[in-house]
Structures are given as structure tokens and as C-alpha cells.
Design a protein around this motif. Sequence first.
Motif, PDB file in Angstrom:
ATOM      1  N   ASP A   4       0.816  -1.220   0.000  1.00 49.19           N
ATOM      2  CA  ASP A   4       0.000   0.000   0.000  1.00 49.19           C
ATOM      3  C   ASP A   4       0.846   1.266   0.000  1.00 49.19           C
ATOM      4  O   ASP A   4       0.449   2.290   0.535  1.00 49.19           O
ATOM      5  CB  ASP A   4      -0.945  -0.022   1.211  1.00 49.19           C
ATOM      6  CG  ASP A   4      -2.180   0.830   0.995  1.00 49.19           C
ATOM      7  OD1 ASP A   4      -2.343   1.396  -0.090  1.00 49.19           O
ATOM      8  OD2 ASP A   4      -2.984   0.946   1.939  1.00 49.19           O
ATOM      9  N   GLU A   5       2.023   1.195  -0.630  1.00 47.67           N
ATOM     10  CA  GLU A   5       2.850   2.394  -0.753  1.00 47.67           C
ATOM     11  C   GLU A   5       2.139   3.393  -1.659  1.00 47.67           C
ATOM     12  O   GLU A   5       1.457   2.999  -2.607  1.00 47.67           O
ATOM     13  CB  GLU A   5       4.207   2.045  -1.379  1.00 47.67           C
ATOM     14  CG  GLU A   5       5.083   1.160  -0.530  1.00 47.67           C
ATOM     15  CD  GLU A   5       6.373   0.785  -1.261  1.00 47.67           C
ATOM     16  OE1 GLU A   5       6.778   1.505  -2.199  1.00 47.67           O
ATOM     17  OE2 GLU A   5       6.952  -0.236  -0.884  1.00 47.67           O
ATOM     18  N   PRO A   6       2.310   4.690  -1.417  1.00 43.66           N
ATOM     19  CA  PRO A   6       1.648   5.695  -2.258  1.00 43.66           C
ATOM     20  C   PRO A   6       1.939   5.526  -3.748  1.00 43.66           C
ATOM     21  O   PRO A   6       1.056   5.774  -4.581  1.00 43.66           O
ATOM     22  CB  PRO A   6       2.203   7.019  -1.729  1.00 43.66           C
ATOM     23  CG  PRO A   6       2.540   6.732  -0.305  1.00 43.66           C
ATOM     24  CD  PRO A   6       3.025   5.298  -0.292  1.00 43.66           C
ATOM     25  N   ARG A   7       3.133   5.087  -4.119  1.00 44.67           N
ATOM     26  CA  ARG A   7       3.476   4.940  -5.541  1.00 44.67           C
ATOM     27  C   ARG A   7       2.658   3.857  -6.236  1.00 44.67           C
ATOM     28  O   ARG A   7       2.564   3.828  -7.461  1.00 44.67           O
ATOM     29  CB  ARG A   7       4.970   4.660  -5.707  1.00 44.67           C
ATOM     30  CG  ARG A   7       5.402   3.294  -5.233  1.00 44.67           C
ATOM     31  CD  ARG A   7       6.922   3.112  -5.339  1.00 44.67           C
ATOM     32  NE  ARG A   7       7.345   1.866  -4.770  1.00 44.67           N
ATOM     33  CZ  ARG A   7       7.551   0.757  -5.476  1.00 44.67           C
ATOM     34  NH1 ARG A   7       7.379   0.765  -6.772  1.00 44.67           N
ATOM     35  NH2 ARG A   7       7.944  -0.346  -4.881  1.00 44.67           N
ATOM     36  N   SER A  69       0.658   1.966 -11.305  1.00 34.74           N
ATOM     37  CA  SER A  69       1.729   2.414 -10.427  1.00 34.74           C
ATOM     38  C   SER A  69       2.402   3.669 -10.989  1.00 34.74           C
ATOM     39  O   SER A  69       2.586   3.808 -12.195  1.00 34.74           O
ATOM     40  CB  SER A  69       2.758   1.297 -10.276  1.00 34.74           C
ATOM     41  OG  SER A  69       3.742   1.648  -9.359  1.00 34.74           O
ATOM     42  N   ILE A  70       2.776   4.557 -10.086  1.00 33.35           N
ATOM     43  CA  ILE A  70       3.453   5.784 -10.486  1.00 33.35           C
ATOM     44  C   ILE A  70       4.924   5.515 -10.787  1.00 33.35           C
ATOM     45  O   ILE A  70       5.526   6.149 -11.641  1.00 33.35           O
ATOM     46  CB  ILE A  70       3.290   6.851  -9.388  1.00 33.35           C
ATOM     47  CG1 ILE A  70       1.795   7.232  -9.292  1.00 33.35           C
ATOM     48  CG2 ILE A  70       4.149   8.065  -9.643  1.00 33.35           C
ATOM     49  CD1 ILE A  70       1.431   8.021  -8.063  1.00 33.35           C
ATOM     50  N   TYR A  71       5.493   4.532 -10.091  1.00 32.81           N
ATOM     51  CA  TYR A  71       6.885   4.173 -10.315  1.00 32.81           C
ATOM     52  C   TYR A  71       7.078   2.688 -10.034  1.00 32.81           C
ATOM     53  O   TYR A  71       6.599   2.180  -9.032  1.00 32.81           O
ATOM     54  CB  TYR A  71       7.822   4.971  -9.397  1.00 32.81           C
ATOM     55  CG  TYR A  71       9.225   4.425  -9.410  1.00 32.81           C
ATOM     56  CD1 TYR A  71      10.096   4.718 -10.447  1.00 32.81           C
ATOM     57  CD2 TYR A  71       9.664   3.552  -8.418  1.00 32.81           C
ATOM     58  CE1 TYR A  71      11.364   4.179 -10.486  1.00 32.81           C
ATOM     59  CE2 TYR A  71      10.938   3.010  -8.446  1.00 32.81           C
ATOM     60  CZ  TYR A  71      11.783   3.322  -9.485  1.00 32.81           C
ATOM     61  OH  TYR A  71      13.034   2.779  -9.526  1.00 32.81           O
ATOM     62  N   GLU A  72       7.785   2.011 -10.921  1.00 34.80           N
ATOM     63  CA  GLU A  72       8.172   0.612 -10.735  1.00 34.80           C
ATOM     64  C   GLU A  72       9.563   0.429 -11.316  1.00 34.80           C
ATOM     65  O   GLU A  72       9.906   1.050 -12.319  1.00 34.80           O
ATOM     66  CB  GLU A  72       7.226  -0.349 -11.468  1.00 34.80           C
ATOM     67  CG  GLU A  72       5.864  -0.482 -10.855  1.00 34.80           C
ATOM     68  CD  GLU A  72       5.871  -1.054  -9.454  1.00 34.80           C
ATOM     69  OE1 GLU A  72       6.683  -1.966  -9.157  1.00 34.80           O
ATOM     70  OE2 GLU A  72       5.072  -0.578  -8.633  1.00 34.80           O
ATOM     71  N   THR A  90      -2.405  -0.708 -16.869  1.00 33.11           N
ATOM     72  CA  THR A  90      -1.228  -0.203 -16.171  1.00 33.11           C
ATOM     73  C   THR A  90      -0.832   1.181 -16.671  1.00 33.11           C
ATOM     74  O   THR A  90      -1.457   1.728 -17.572  1.00 33.11           O
ATOM     75  CB  THR A  90      -0.067  -1.218 -16.261  1.00 33.11           C
ATOM     76  OG1 THR A  90       0.928  -0.885 -15.302  1.00 33.11           O
ATOM     77  CG2 THR A  90       0.535  -1.265 -17.654  1.00 33.11           C
ATOM     78  N   SER A  91       0.221   1.704 -16.112  1.00 30.74           N
ATOM     79  CA  SER A  91       0.633   3.091 -16.326  1.00 30.74           C
ATOM     80  C   SER A  91       1.440   3.312 -17.589  1.00 30.74           C
ATOM     81  O   SER A  91       2.388   2.570 -17.858  1.00 30.74           O
ATOM     82  CB  SER A  91       1.503   3.548 -15.149  1.00 30.74           C
ATOM     83  OG  SER A  91       0.836   3.366 -13.946  1.00 30.74           O
ATOM     84  N   ASN A  92       1.092   4.366 -18.309  1.00 30.95           N
ATOM     85  CA  ASN A  92       1.953   4.794 -19.407  1.00 30.95           C
ATOM     86  C   ASN A  92       3.075   5.659 -18.834  1.00 30.95           C
ATOM     87  O   ASN A  92       2.981   6.163 -17.729  1.00 30.95           O
ATOM     88  CB  ASN A  92       1.165   5.521 -20.501  1.00 30.95           C
ATOM     89  CG  ASN A  92       0.492   6.789 -20.012  1.00 30.95           C
ATOM     90  OD1 ASN A  92       0.830   7.349 -18.976  1.00 30.95           O
ATOM     91  ND2 ASN A  92      -0.492   7.239 -20.762  1.00 30.95           N
ATOM     92  N   GLY A  93       4.154   5.779 -19.565  1.00 28.37           N
ATOM     93  CA  GLY A  93       5.250   6.638 -19.146  1.00 28.37           C
ATOM     94  C   GLY A  93       6.067   6.094 -17.990  1.00 28.37           C
ATOM     95  O   GLY A  93       6.815   6.840 -17.375  1.00 28.37           O
TER      96      GLY A  93
END
Length: 161
Positions: A4-7, A69-72, A90-93
Amino acid sequence: ISNDEPRKNVSLIIEAYANLKIDNKWPLKLKLSQSRTIDIPGVELITERLSDQQISLLYQQAGAFIFPSIYEGFGLPIVEALASGCPVITSNGTACEEVGKGSVLLVDPYSKEEISAAMIKVMETSDKLSLMIGASDLLACYSWQTAAEQYAQLFKNAANS
């Protein structure tokens, strides 16, 4: 399936789900490492430790795996979901886009509206495989055997330097 990390963007997943205006909305199952209070109809929180087989079964039974996810660093759950026949949002960029290489639905990880729209698209698509174009070719790139061979070569090259 996440911590449950913010990222990991769990709060935005929940908000996007809560905003869905669709009949027969699917349930949202969140497998998190810690408990949180969620008072939204249709949301189920799973906090107990699951075996690999139980996680695989969750992927197989899911309509989609949502991972904005904002960062992986890599995004192994994306590969696990695709290998289980589960479409992925999932996330682009991010590294997630690279890991999914065209076999996933991409969203702006900061956009509740895009995440909601992707959820609706999956819920309204009768053929899950149409959402996973090229997944079998992609998965062939991600084998433990290939990873082991590449690491062995890396170590050989380092030893020879």
C-alpha cells in the motif's frame, strides 16, 4: 496485488472504481499487505498472506489486473497477470509500459477518469484475449531460464574484465 505504498496508487484505483457508472459493475478485489478502511460497495480487501497458487488463481479468475503504479523498477505482477490469462491495466510513461510492450491497456496513472474508462472497457469486452494482443510473444521474453542465462553471461563478462 501490491503493498500500500503511495506509488502503487491504490487510493486512485479505489476512487476510479467508486466513480464507475455502469450496470453490473464487477467487484474490486485488493490484495494488500496491510489493512485499510474501505467503505465502498463492491470492494473486497485481502490482507492475509497468499501462496503463489492462490495468487495465480486470483489472476485467473479476475476480469483484469489494475496496476497504475506511479513508479516501478520492473513490474513483475504485470507479467504474472498476463501469464495467467488476465488482461492488464497499467501506467503509461513508466517501466510498466515497457514491461507490457503493447499487450496491456495503458492509462495516465494520475487520471482517475482514464483508470475508470479502462475499467469500463474491460468490463464491457466479452473477449478477454482481445485485450492481450501479443501477450504470448511478450511472455516468451520473460522466462526464468532466459533471465538466468543473461545473468550468467553478465557474471562471466564481469569476471573477464
